[in-house]
Enzyme design. Structure first.
Site, PDB file in Angstrom:
ATOM      1  N   SER A  22      -6.832   1.078 -58.176  1.00  0.00           N
ATOM      2  CA  SER A  22      -5.532   1.433 -58.621  1.00  0.00           C
ATOM      3  C   SER A  22      -4.418  -0.125 -58.481  1.00  0.00           C
ATOM      4  CB  SER A  22      -4.505   2.687 -58.756  1.00  0.00           C
ATOM      5  OG  SER A  22      -4.823   2.664 -57.314  1.00  0.00           O
ATOM      6  N   ASN A 109      -1.818  11.109 -50.042  1.00  0.00           N
ATOM      7  CA  ASN A 109      -1.806  12.559 -51.069  1.00  0.00           C
ATOM      8  C   ASN A 109      -0.351  12.331 -50.773  1.00  0.00           C
ATOM      9  OD1 ASN A 109      -4.040  12.652 -51.748  1.00  0.00           O
ATOM     10  ND2 ASN A 109      -4.709  14.080 -51.009  1.00  0.00           N
ATOM     11  N   THR A 154      22.917  14.807 -95.913  1.00  0.00           N
ATOM     12  CA  THR A 154      21.968  15.095 -95.660  1.00  0.00           C
ATOM     13  C   THR A 154      20.121  15.612 -96.443  1.00  0.00           C
ATOM     14  OG1 THR A 154      22.611  17.357 -96.651  1.00  0.00           O
ATOM     15  CG2 THR A 154      23.730  17.392 -94.826  1.00  0.00           C
ATOM     16  N   HIS A 155      19.249  15.363 -96.128  1.00  0.00           N
ATOM     17  CA  HIS A 155      18.359  15.921 -97.409  1.00  0.00           C
ATOM     18  C   HIS A 155      17.872  13.927 -97.441  1.00  0.00           C
ATOM     19  CE1 HIS A 155      18.395  19.744 -97.009  1.00  0.00           C
ATOM     20  NE2 HIS A 155      19.601  19.605 -97.678  1.00  0.00           N
ATOM     21  N   SER A 276      10.340 -14.801 -92.011  1.00  0.00           N
ATOM     22  CA  SER A 276       9.032 -14.523 -92.333  1.00  0.00           C
ATOM     23  C   SER A 276       7.978 -15.948 -91.724  1.00  0.00           C
ATOM     24  CB  SER A 276       9.031 -13.610 -93.880  1.00  0.00           C
ATOM     25  OG  SER A 276       7.653 -14.244 -94.291  1.00  0.00           O
ATOM     26  N   LYS A 282      13.809 -13.846 -96.050  1.00  0.00           N
ATOM     27  CA  LYS A 282      13.060 -13.125 -95.712  1.00  0.00           C
ATOM     28  C   LYS A 282      14.283 -13.112 -94.341  1.00  0.00           C
ATOM     29  CE  LYS A 282      11.174  -9.162 -96.081  1.00  0.00           C
ATOM     30  NZ  LYS A 282      10.383  -9.250 -95.941  1.00  0.00           N
ATOM     31  N   ASN A 284      14.594 -10.071 -91.436  1.00  0.00           N
ATOM     32  CA  ASN A 284      14.017  -8.803 -90.981  1.00  0.00           C
ATOM     33  C   ASN A 284      13.860  -7.471 -89.818  1.00  0.00           C
ATOM     34  OD1 ASN A 284      11.816  -8.868 -93.166  1.00  0.00           O
ATOM     35  ND2 ASN A 284      10.353  -9.401 -92.149  1.00  0.00           N
ATOM     36  N   GLU A 289      12.463  -1.649 -86.232  1.00  0.00           N
ATOM     37  CA  GLU A 289      11.234  -0.685 -86.448  1.00  0.00           C
ATOM     38  C   GLU A 289      10.661  -0.932 -84.933  1.00  0.00           C
ATOM     39  OE1 GLU A 289       9.587  -3.018 -90.241  1.00  0.00           O
ATOM     40  OE2 GLU A 289      10.791  -4.086 -89.266  1.00  0.00           O
ATOM     41  N   LYS A 324       0.518   7.073 -63.131  1.00  0.00           N
ATOM     42  CA  LYS A 324       1.438   6.007 -62.695  1.00  0.00           C
ATOM     43  C   LYS A 324       1.299   4.843 -64.334  1.00  0.00           C
ATOM     44  CE  LYS A 324       0.543   5.768 -57.643  1.00  0.00           C
ATOM     45  NZ  LYS A 324      -0.710   7.178 -58.561  1.00  0.00           N
TER      46      LYS A 324
HETATM   47  N1  ARG Z   1      -4.600   4.930 -55.731  1.00  0.00           N
HETATM   48  C1  ARG Z   1      -5.035   7.250 -55.347  1.00  0.00           C
HETATM   49  C2  ARG Z   1      -3.297   7.668 -56.002  1.00  0.00           C
HETATM   50  O1  ARG Z   1      -2.467   6.532 -56.678  1.00  0.00           O
HETATM   51  C3  ARG Z   1      -3.903   7.344 -53.406  1.00  0.00           C
HETATM   52  C4  ARG Z   1      -4.737   8.531 -53.228  1.00  0.00           C
HETATM   53  C5  ARG Z   1      -5.941   9.196 -52.875  1.00  0.00           C
HETATM   54  N2  ARG Z   1      -5.573   9.821 -52.242  1.00  0.00           N
HETATM   55  C6  ARG Z   1      -7.591  10.040 -52.597  1.00  0.00           C
HETATM   56  N3  ARG Z   1      -7.602  11.217 -51.168  1.00  0.00           N
HETATM   57  N4  ARG Z   1      -8.082   9.737 -52.346  1.00  0.00           N
HETATM   58  O2  ARG Z   1      -3.563   8.547 -56.592  1.00  0.00           O
END
Ligand code: ARG
Length: 456
Positions: A22, A109, A154-155, A276, A282, A284, A289, A324
């Site tokens: 990650s 954790n 309204t509407h 455009s 144009k 825009n 949007e 995340k």
């Molecule tokens: N990158 C992990 C997360 O965002 C970290 C926690 C991983 N914990 C584990 N017991 N594998 O949750």
């Protein structure tokens, strides 16, 4: 560096690595991880698990790591699974055995839960602040055209004339509710998970209150399993942002309509429009949007994450790593839209005459005629019926409504109702769209704005 070498005899398959790493998206959390890690080190010193000297040497190491990230010189090793691992690996490189003590009485954790709460706390403040910038842009546009009015719908059918400032402030009130919601969510997330360990706390003598206070949380967790499992704060933030996004989407849709040739109530300044590639004429309203479009993505982030959470057994599950990307995306996207929409409203040129002409549609005075009859003692239902008949006659005979009303000798003295802006002036009930009620509303809005900004 992997954090669990001891038990394994073969290294991880590359497909699992690609699925599992990650760092590629959570590296943006470095400052918040380091904030939590510094507090954790201090907590270890207070607990007597590190000496004061070790604590300050580790503190200096963490400062050095932060400087590397800030300068963009931090080098990820290919084995760094996430930002938390990378920081611990680097601390160990820089401080040797001392770095290897950093994870005492801590699990990723509780570390990741702490880091993400710190990140989200700041993000909520940022989104709330940027929402207030848009509130100000809406209010300023109304102030620039104090006497401007347009049909209220309204509407999407013309209903009654309203002041432009009143209309814009309706959006401002929605945004002020968003700000209150964002800051309420910030209040609820302000609980420190640090010290919960993997799920059940630790036999080592740490005190979660120490780190909670250092990180300016309101209090430490009460239940270690809840501390590592709880992502309500992410879901709430995603909801609050999604609802803000929906408000922005409604504003966007309105700007698209207003700036169309069909309405022609407004045009956006050139810096907030696009051309455009093919059609030279144009201009825009892409900004509006995109504001409309992004809400889909924000709702998607919320929905997707709620489904991720559904059915997870206690306590930490790797599924939670999926918190995340939706969170980062929603925060980033809503900040982009809020900033661009504030600029768009600041650049907006409101076509006062065109809008007033539309608002002076005589049929919009129908309710005022009925209310004048009520003032003269006619029960409202009868007044409604009588005026409805007059409207019908005006439509059928294609005669201006004023001529039909004033042609009735009993109603001839209603002529002032058909003067420009008269309907607005007569409308004095609290919170109504008229110059008299406007002053009180503005005071209330300024007060709500001040309360919101004092909470930032
Ligand atoms: N990158 C992990 C997360 O965002 C970290 C926690 C991983 N914990 C584990 N017991 N594998 O949750």
């Amino acid at each position: 560096m992997t954090l669990w070498g001891g038990r394994f005899s073969a290294s991880m398959d590359s497909t699992l690595w690609d699925l599992s790493e990650s760092y590629s998206f959570d590296h943006v959390l470095y400052a918040h991880d380091l904030m939590g890690t510094r507090a954790h080190v201090r907590g270890l010193v207070v607990a007597g698990l590190l000496s004061a000297d070790e604590g300050s040497r580790l503190g200096a190491t963490l400062d050095e790591i932060e400087a590397e990230f800030d300068r963009g010189t931090f080098v990820r090793q290919s084995s760094d699974e996430d930002v938390h691992t990378a920081i611990e690996r680097r601390a160990t490189e820089l401080a040797g055995d001392l770095g290897a003590k950093i994870h005492t009485a801590r699990s990723r954790n509780d570390q990741v839960a702490t880091t993400l709460r710190l990140f989200t706390r700041d993000a909520l403040t940022q989104v709330a602040r940027q929402s207030l910038v848009l509130v100000d842009a809406l209010v300023e546009l109304g102030d620039r055209h104090r006497d401007a009015y347009l049909p209220g719908y309204t509407h999407l059918q013309r209903a009654q004339p309203v002041l432009l400032s009143h209309h814009l402030q309706a959006h401002a009130w929605a945004l002020l509710r968003d700000v209150a919601r964002l800051l309420d969510a910030r209040g609820r997330l302000n609980v420190s998970p640090l010290g919960a360990g993997a799920l059940a706390g630790t036999s080592l003598n740490i005190n979660p209150s120490v780190t909670s206070e250092l990180l300016m949380f309101e209090r430490p967790f009460s239940n270690s399993m809840d501390a590592v499992s709880d992502r309500d704060f992410v879901a709430e933030t995603l909801f609050d942002i999604a609802l803000t996004g929906i408000h922005l989407s409604r504003m966007g849709e309105e700007l698209v309509l207003w700036t169309s040739a069909e309405f022609n109530f407004a045009s956006l300044g050139d810096p907030f429009t696009t051309g455009s590639s093919m059609l030279p004429q144009k201009k825009n309203s892409d900004v509006a949007e995109l504001a409309r479009a992004k809400s889909g993505r924000l709702v998607g982030n919320l929905t997707g994450f709620l489904v991720t959470l559904k059915g997870l057994p206690l306590s930490y599950n790797r599924d939670l790593q999926e918190d995340k990307e939706p969170l980062f995306d929603s925060v980033r996207q809503v900040l982009l839209v809020l900033a661009a929409m504030a600029g768009a409203y600041r650049s907006l040129i409101f076509n006062v005459e065109v809008a007033a002409r539309a608002a002076n549609d005589q049929h919009l005075v129908a309710i005022d005629v009925a209310e004048r009859l009520v003032e003269e003692g006619v029960p409202f239902r009868q007044a409604h019926e009588r005026v409805g008949t007059l409207v019908g006659e005006s439509v059928r005979r294609a005669v201006p409504f004023a001529d039909v009303v004033l042609g009735d000798p009993e109603l001839a003295h209603f002529a002032p109702l058909f003067e420009l802006g008269a309907a607005l002036d007569r409308r004095r009930s609290p919170g109504a769209s008229g110059p008299h009620a406007a002053r009180a509303q503005r005071e209330q809005l300024d007060e709500a704005r001040a309360v919101a900004s004092s909470r930032l």
